[in-house]
Design a protein around this motif. Structure first.
Motif, PDB file in Angstrom:
ATOM      1  N   PRO A 228       0.825  -1.220   0.000  1.00 38.47           N
ATOM      2  CA  PRO A 228       0.000   0.000   0.000  1.00 38.47           C
ATOM      3  C   PRO A 228       0.848   1.255   0.000  1.00 38.47           C
ATOM      4  O   PRO A 228       2.052   1.226   0.271  1.00 38.47           O
ATOM      5  CB  PRO A 228      -0.804  -0.132   1.295  1.00 38.47           C
ATOM      6  CG  PRO A 228       0.078  -0.951   2.191  1.00 38.47           C
ATOM      7  CD  PRO A 228       0.803  -1.921   1.289  1.00 38.47           C
ATOM      8  N   SER A 229       0.190   2.371  -0.285  1.00 38.76           N
ATOM      9  CA  SER A 229       0.848   3.679  -0.246  1.00 38.76           C
ATOM     10  C   SER A 229       0.528   4.364   1.078  1.00 38.76           C
ATOM     11  O   SER A 229      -0.114   3.784   1.967  1.00 38.76           O
ATOM     12  CB  SER A 229       0.379   4.536  -1.423  1.00 38.76           C
ATOM     13  OG  SER A 229      -1.015   4.765  -1.342  1.00 38.76           O
TER      14      SER A 229
ATOM     15  N   LEU B 269      -2.976   4.685   2.939  1.00 43.21           N
ATOM     16  CA  LEU B 269      -3.572   3.611   3.743  1.00 43.21           C
ATOM     17  C   LEU B 269      -4.151   4.150   5.050  1.00 43.21           C
ATOM     18  O   LEU B 269      -5.032   3.516   5.641  1.00 43.21           O
ATOM     19  CB  LEU B 269      -2.527   2.534   4.023  1.00 43.21           C
ATOM     20  CG  LEU B 269      -2.990   1.298   4.797  1.00 43.21           C
ATOM     21  CD1 LEU B 269      -4.040   0.528   4.012  1.00 43.21           C
ATOM     22  CD2 LEU B 269      -1.810   0.396   5.133  1.00 43.21           C
TER      23      LEU B 269
ATOM     24  N   ALA C 199      -7.885   4.201   5.372  1.00 44.44           N
ATOM     25  CA  ALA C 199      -8.660   2.960   5.412  1.00 44.44           C
ATOM     26  C   ALA C 199      -9.621   2.909   6.607  1.00 44.44           C
ATOM     27  O   ALA C 199     -10.788   2.511   6.446  1.00 44.44           O
ATOM     28  CB  ALA C 199      -7.722   1.753   5.408  1.00 44.44           C
TER      29      ALA C 199
ATOM     30  N   VAL D  92      -6.736   2.592  -1.655  1.00 47.02           N
ATOM     31  CA  VAL D  92      -5.772   2.913  -0.593  1.00 47.02           C
ATOM     32  C   VAL D  92      -5.014   1.678  -0.124  1.00 47.02           C
ATOM     33  O   VAL D  92      -3.858   1.780   0.312  1.00 47.02           O
ATOM     34  CB  VAL D  92      -6.490   3.591   0.604  1.00 47.02           C
ATOM     35  CG1 VAL D  92      -7.162   4.868   0.163  1.00 47.02           C
ATOM     36  CG2 VAL D  92      -7.484   2.657   1.270  1.00 47.02           C
ATOM     37  N   VAL D  93      -5.636   0.503  -0.216  1.00 46.19           N
ATOM     38  CA  VAL D  93      -4.966  -0.714   0.229  1.00 46.19           C
ATOM     39  C   VAL D  93      -3.946  -1.193  -0.801  1.00 46.19           C
ATOM     40  O   VAL D  93      -2.838  -1.612  -0.450  1.00 46.19           O
ATOM     41  CB  VAL D  93      -6.000  -1.814   0.523  1.00 46.19           C
ATOM     42  CG1 VAL D  93      -5.319  -3.160   0.744  1.00 46.19           C
ATOM     43  CG2 VAL D  93      -6.824  -1.449   1.754  1.00 46.19           C
ATOM     44  N   LEU D  94      -4.307  -1.120  -2.083  1.00 44.30           N
ATOM     45  CA  LEU D  94      -3.445  -1.637  -3.139  1.00 44.30           C
ATOM     46  C   LEU D  94      -2.590  -0.561  -3.795  1.00 44.30           C
ATOM     47  O   LEU D  94      -1.939  -0.820  -4.809  1.00 44.30           O
ATOM     48  CB  LEU D  94      -4.293  -2.344  -4.211  1.00 44.30           C
ATOM     49  CG  LEU D  94      -5.164  -3.503  -3.713  1.00 44.30           C
ATOM     50  CD1 LEU D  94      -5.911  -4.147  -4.876  1.00 44.30           C
ATOM     51  CD2 LEU D  94      -4.334  -4.535  -2.965  1.00 44.30           C
ATOM     52  N   GLY D  95      -2.591   0.638  -3.257  1.00 42.12           N
ATOM     53  CA  GLY D  95      -1.734   1.687  -3.787  1.00 42.12           C
ATOM     54  C   GLY D  95      -2.243   2.331  -5.056  1.00 42.12           C
ATOM     55  O   GLY D  95      -1.443   2.800  -5.870  1.00 42.12           O
TER      56      GLY D  95
END
Length: 295
Positions: free
Chosen positions: A171-172, A175, A178, A255-258
């Motif tokens: 993630p970036s 995150l 989240a 947000v989780v996977l960037g």
């Protein structure tokens, strides 16, 4: 020899009489038909809310072989099925993210959202004995069902972390948003679930409407296909975020996977979630005093 002299109480001076502890007086009066949610009352019953949450978690996995592993298996098996049909057979693109991880990151929050609404919608009818015997804020029952879903969501997030590590996706810094997105999903699920729970008491048809509603809602949400930035263009970019699950789940995956955060859809979906919570709890409070008579 000691002599005991009995003195009538009514003849003793007030300074000699023992002081009695003052008993608090509680006035029980009917509330207004329409009233705003009383957060102070809910806070006073917070221990009951926690107990009912834990009760729902234990009942869900009682006498099961796998126990809490079902919280992981449900989105995981759904991800495998969609990966076979959409990624392999239909060649559905998921961009730079491997499709299994892409689908799981969307199915994880959706599974929580759908299960929380379904459980909350049936919760009041399933607690008829408790409602008819003890007084407490009735809204605690659907809120406890949503809270139990959060426990499953937290467990399944561990599987998401394993898949991200296996595919080498990290993630970036976004995150940190989240928890805000999960809070928005929780608020929306609590609002819709409370509304359906109240309607289900008066109209038992809603027990059949809820599963059908969640099936339709899933395909109106980017759980297994591209996110809002790829789907929404023109006027649809303004309309689709009115579905709170649309903007929240798409941005959760981002947000989780960037990925790229869509601030407009996130803001609109959060606002709609708050509105749904207000409407659902307001109607629930309006009709809750008749639950014991109808249920």
């Amino acid at each position: 020899m000691t002599r005991i002299i009995e003195i009538p109480v009514n003849t003793m001076p007030a300074s000699v009489l023992p002081k009695r502890a003052e008993t608090p007086v509680i006035d029980i009066v009917p509330h207004k038909k329409w009233r705003v949610l009383d957060f102070n009352e809910l806070w006073a019953y917070r221990e009951l809310l926690a107990f009912l949450c834990w009760r729902d978690v234990k009942v869900r996995y009682k006498q099961t072989v796998l126990g809490g592993a079902w919280a992981i298996l449900q989105p995981l098996m759904t991800m495998i099925v969609f990966s076979i049909f959409f990624a392999k057979l239909a060649n559905l693109s998921s961009g730079r993210i491997p499709y299994p991880l892409f689908a799981f990151a969307g199915l994880l929050p959706w599974t929580f959202f759908a299960n929380a609404i379904s459980a909350a919608g049936q919760s009041v009818v399933g607690s008829e004995r408790l409602i008819s015997k003890v007084y407490f804020p009735r809204l605690i029952i659907p809120l406890a069902s949503v809270g139990a879903g959060l426990v499953d969501f937290a467990v399944a997030c561990g599987m998401l972390g394993v898949l991200m590590f296996a595919y080498g996706v990290f993630p970036s810094t976004s995150l940190v948003l989240a928890p805000v997105i999960v809070l928005g999903l929780t608020v929306a699920a609590a609002g819709v679930g409370s509304l359906l729970a109240a309607l289900n008491v008066a109209y038992r048809d809603f027990r059949y409407v809820i599963p059908f509603l969640m099936q339709l809602w899933m395909f109106a949400t980017p759980t297994i296909y591209m996110d809002s930035t790829s789907l929404a263009s023109g006027v649809w970019s303004w309309i689709l975020p009115l579905n709170p699950a649309f903007g929240l789940i798409a941005n959760f995956r981002a947000v989780v996977l960037g990925g790229t955060l869509d601030t407009y859809s996130l803001a609109v979906s959060l606002a709609v979630s708050a509105a749904m919570f207000a409407v659902g709890t307001l109607y629930f409070s309006r009709v809750e005093r008749g639950f014991a008579d109808i249920i």
